[in-house]
Design an enzyme around this catalytic site. Structure first.
Site, mmCIF file in Angstrom:
data_model
loop_
_atom_site.group_PDB
_atom_site.id
_atom_site.type_symbol
_atom_site.label_atom_id
_atom_site.label_comp_id
_atom_site.label_asym_id
_atom_site.label_seq_id
_atom_site.Cartn_x
_atom_site.Cartn_y
_atom_site.Cartn_z
ATOM 1 N N LYS A 147 0.577 -0.904 0.101
ATOM 2 C CA LYS A 147 0.068 0.184 -0.030
ATOM 3 C C LYS A 147 0.724 1.309 -0.186
ATOM 4 O O LYS A 147 1.606 1.797 0.466
ATOM 5 C CB LYS A 147 -1.707 -0.154 0.925
ATOM 6 C CG LYS A 147 -1.836 1.231 1.440
ATOM 7 C CD LYS A 147 -2.517 1.023 2.237
ATOM 8 C CE LYS A 147 -3.187 2.867 1.860
ATOM 9 N NZ LYS A 147 -3.900 2.487 3.395
ATOM 10 N N GLY A 149 -8.607 9.902 8.791
ATOM 11 C CA GLY A 149 -8.271 10.043 10.451
ATOM 12 C C GLY A 149 -9.786 10.628 10.773
ATOM 13 O O GLY A 149 -9.980 11.000 12.036
ATOM 14 N N ALA A 178 -9.479 5.797 4.255
ATOM 15 C CA ALA A 178 -9.336 7.466 4.998
ATOM 16 C C ALA A 178 -10.674 8.363 4.979
ATOM 17 O O ALA A 178 -11.642 7.985 3.853
ATOM 18 C CB ALA A 178 -8.671 8.193 4.247
ATOM 19 N N GLY A 179 -11.055 9.003 5.894
ATOM 20 C CA GLY A 179 -12.323 9.229 6.339
ATOM 21 C C GLY A 179 -13.697 8.506 6.445
ATOM 22 O O GLY A 179 -14.784 8.991 7.014
ATOM 23 N N ASN A 189 -9.467 1.612 9.537
ATOM 24 C CA ASN A 189 -9.332 1.181 10.648
ATOM 25 C C ASN A 189 -9.393 2.297 12.055
ATOM 26 O O ASN A 189 -10.148 1.706 12.654
ATOM 27 C CB ASN A 189 -7.768 2.374 9.897
ATOM 28 C CG ASN A 189 -6.857 1.643 11.132
ATOM 29 O OD1 ASN A 189 -5.390 2.314 11.374
ATOM 30 N ND2 ASN A 189 -6.690 1.252 12.467
ATOM 31 N N THR A 190 -9.479 4.180 11.307
ATOM 32 C CA THR A 190 -9.901 4.704 13.023
ATOM 33 C C THR A 190 -11.059 4.304 13.653
ATOM 34 O O THR A 190 -11.455 4.558 14.761
ATOM 35 C CB THR A 190 -9.705 5.981 12.395
ATOM 36 O OG1 THR A 190 -8.430 6.471 12.332
ATOM 37 C CG2 THR A 190 -10.219 7.345 13.843
#
Ligand code: SF4
Lengths: 254, 371
Positions: free
Chosen positions: A95, A156, A182-183, A204-205
């Site tokens: 990645k 994040g 992301a996001g 993830n976050t």
């Protein structure tokens, strides 16, 4: 089922390993998520240590590890990091994350394109993290990327799909899988991304920092399945009726 | 992703596609009309017989989409027939080898006589047309023609035999901007029947021409089928499929579509399939509703009334004042024409008609300096 390069995935939920309060919780959450592709930040693991805390908790046959280059600032560093990862983790999947800006971690399009070209030539399966830029996506395809990973909103931030108009364009013209990265802050964001036709999402976050990461992982699992089903079943149309001015086709009756 | 369209094309069956188009219902049409991002399945519904009662609604939507993307302008171009020599037999064409008529290829001097007339008419965009006679009308000939014409036109298009990638790579830097290549029909067996002799009988070579153009980096390419050879709905589906494939793969290229209906010509063949005006309007609107960016072009094959009315429906470019015979403008007005034209108005008259409708005629939309 989703195919990237030659690998087939049953789950369209990809996960990250950062920000969990412990490696045990991470392990449980990822197992429940059904995810088969898990990113690990090279900068966080000890590549030489088999007992590394993160890696040892990811030692399951269903988890394909996707090392990421987070921390590098240009193409040169990224290529070097990818080669290190290939040797240590025995995978040619990478990645690609190049964000020279330490505040918002915005991906650098120029260095990312350069690195993709080079890594593809070196036989890597490249999955670049990028802005939701349709033209960049086409350049990356020409450079030999295996997929594209446009952001939904700043990394994040949990802000969801702020870039949805551009994601739709990317999805409509892409010849490689599109993974929204992301996001994504809530299962509903993930479902939405899948409904508009994304091939997968990376979360993830939103899982890691929720109060109950294991439960949240399951919620994402279900949301991604639901979103994909809705995409495949084709959503009903939103009715926009035509403005009728003078008839345009009456000349055909003469 | 495969390297050319044939691989994708071979995964489709003509009969299955045809059946699925004819099975579409009013429910499918209404869904397709309501969707904002339409798919090829929606397109099938819009070209199906079930869409006939929705024609006015389609026209309204098509008009809005066209205005939003293109505004009230109409690109004008004119064909310049360089040669009627041809080694092929095509059952529907006046230039066919078995049609015993006098053949002519314009010399450089004759080309310049024709150019003088076209410039007089105001044209900046010319479409070069030839038959397929590889020993006289070949890449070397095209090179000379482009060198001759380049100083006089802002945009040069070409509708000639399919060439190899390397040939296009030579011609593009010399000023070739756009290449039109129609598949005629995507029905493999019928294609063979209509093209029994000559290089054109190679279905795959023709089918892969847009790929070769894309690889050569052409600025714009035009696709289409000859309406009348086979079921137009199925043929149009394959055209749309081809377009979608090309747009994704050769993403820097622009695309245009045309829908020539078979016209009478000397030695002519009656169309196997008739397409009514109503159906042609349906097809134009369906293409626009599928793809808001693609240019849609209409030639002087169509009648005055028809052309005047489809302007507001989705068409973005048209020819005017056309002659379809080599030397037709000045050198030899009586030579054999490829097909009869229907709208005989002069470019000036077309410009006036456009003005009355609130449209601007655009003669120049490209500059050779950009290439
Ligand atoms: S259609 Fe073209 S190739 Fe066929 S006979 Fe006419 S000019 Fe020749």
């Amino acid at each position: 089922m989703l195919t990237i390069a030659d690998k087939v995935f049953n789950s369209r939920l990809f996960t990250g390993t950062g920000k969990f309060s412990s490696a045990e919780i991470m392990e449980q959450a990822l197992l429940v998520s059904g995810s088969e592709l898990v990113t690990v930040a090279l900068k966080r693991v000890d590549l030489k240590d088999q007992e590394d805390d993160i890696l040892s908790h990811l030692n399951y046959p269903q988890f394909n590890l996707l090392p990421n280059t987070s921390g590098v600032r240009n193409a040169k560093e990224a290529v070097f990091a990818a080669q290190m990862a290939r040797e240590a983790l025995e995978t040619n999947w990478i990645k690609l994350e190049i964000h020279p800006d330490p505040k918002y971690l915005m991906p650098d399009p120029i260095e990312t394109l350069k690195a993709t070209e080079e890594l593809a030539k070196l036989g890597f399966i490249v999955l670049p993290y990028i802005h939701a830029d349709p033209v960049l996506c086409k350049h990356l395809e020409d450079a030999g990327t295996a997929a594209v990973m446009p952001l939904g909103s700043p990394i994040g931030s949990n802000k969801g799909l702020k870039t949805i108009d551009f994601l739709e364009i990317i999805i409509s013209q892409s010849n490689v899988p599109v993974i929204v990265d992301a996001g994504i802050g809530a299962p509903s964001d993930a479902a939405k991304a899948m409904e508009i036709g994304a091939d997968a999402v990376l979360v993830n976050t939103a899982i890691a920092v929720s109060r109950d990461p294991v439960k949240m992982a399951e919620a994402f699992k279900i949301a991604v399945i639901a979103g994909r089903m809705a995409f495949e079943a084709k959503l009903g149309s939103i009715n926009s009726s035509a403005v009728s001015s003078s008839p345009l086709t009456s000349f055909l009756d003469d | 992703m495969t390297d050319n369209f044939t691989a994708l094309f071979n995964t489709y069956s003509w009969e299955q596609i045809k059946q699925s188009i004819y099975e579409k219902t009013s429910y499918d049409v209404e869904r397709a009309l309501g969707n904002s991002n339409r798919t090829l399945e929606d397109f099938k519904a819009l070209i199906s017989p079930a869409a006939a009662p929705y024609l006015e609604q389609m026209a309204q939507l098509s008009r809005l989409a066209t205005l939003k993307r293109f505004g009230k302008v109409m690109q004008l171009y004119v064909p310049l027939y360089l040669s009627n020599e041809c080694n092929n037999i095509c059952t529907y064409c006046g230039f066919s080898l078995d049609n015993k008529v006098r053949r002519k290829t314009l010399s450089p001097m004759e080309i310049m006589q024709e150019v003088a007339v076209l410039k007089e008419m105001g044209y900046e965009h010319v479409l070069l047309v030839t038959g397929e006679a590889n020993q006289t009308v070949h890449t070397e000939y095209f090179k000379r023609v482009l060198e001759l014409l380049r100083p006089h036109f802002a945009l040069i298009s070409m509708e000639v035999q399919p060439l190899d990638t390397e040939d296009y790579e030579v011609l593009i830097p010399l000023g070739l901007n756009t290449v039109l290549v129609y598949q005629e029909t995507y029905h493999r067996e019928d294609y063979k029947k209509h093209h029994p002799k000559g290089k054109k009988s190679n279905f795959e070579y023709r089918l892969e021409t847009p790929d070769r153009l894309g690889k050569a980096g052409v600025h714009k390419m035009g696709l289409g089928v000859l309406i009348g050879l086979e079921d137009w709905r199925t043929d149009s589906f394959f055209t749309a499929l081809h377009l979608e494939y090309l747009e994704k793969k050769y993403w820097k290229t622009k695309y245009s579509l045309s829908f020539p209906r078979l016209r009478p010509f000397s030695g002519g063949l009656a169309p196997k399939v008739e397409m009514s005006d109503r159906e042609l309007v349906q097809l134009i609107c369906a293409y626009r509703l599928l793809n808001e960016e693609v240019e849609l072009s209409i030639s002087t094959r169509e009648s005055v009334v028809f052309r005047d009315h489809v302007i507001g429906l989705g068409i973005t470019s048209m020819s005017a004042g056309s002659k379809t015979n080599p030397g037709g403008y000045a050198v030899e007005p009586e030579s054999l024409e490829q097909f009869e034209i229907c709208d005989e108005r002069t470019p000036e008259e077309i410009k006036e008609m456009l003005k009355e409708k609130g449209y601007e005629a655009v003669w120049k939309d490209w500059d050779r300096l950009l290439q």
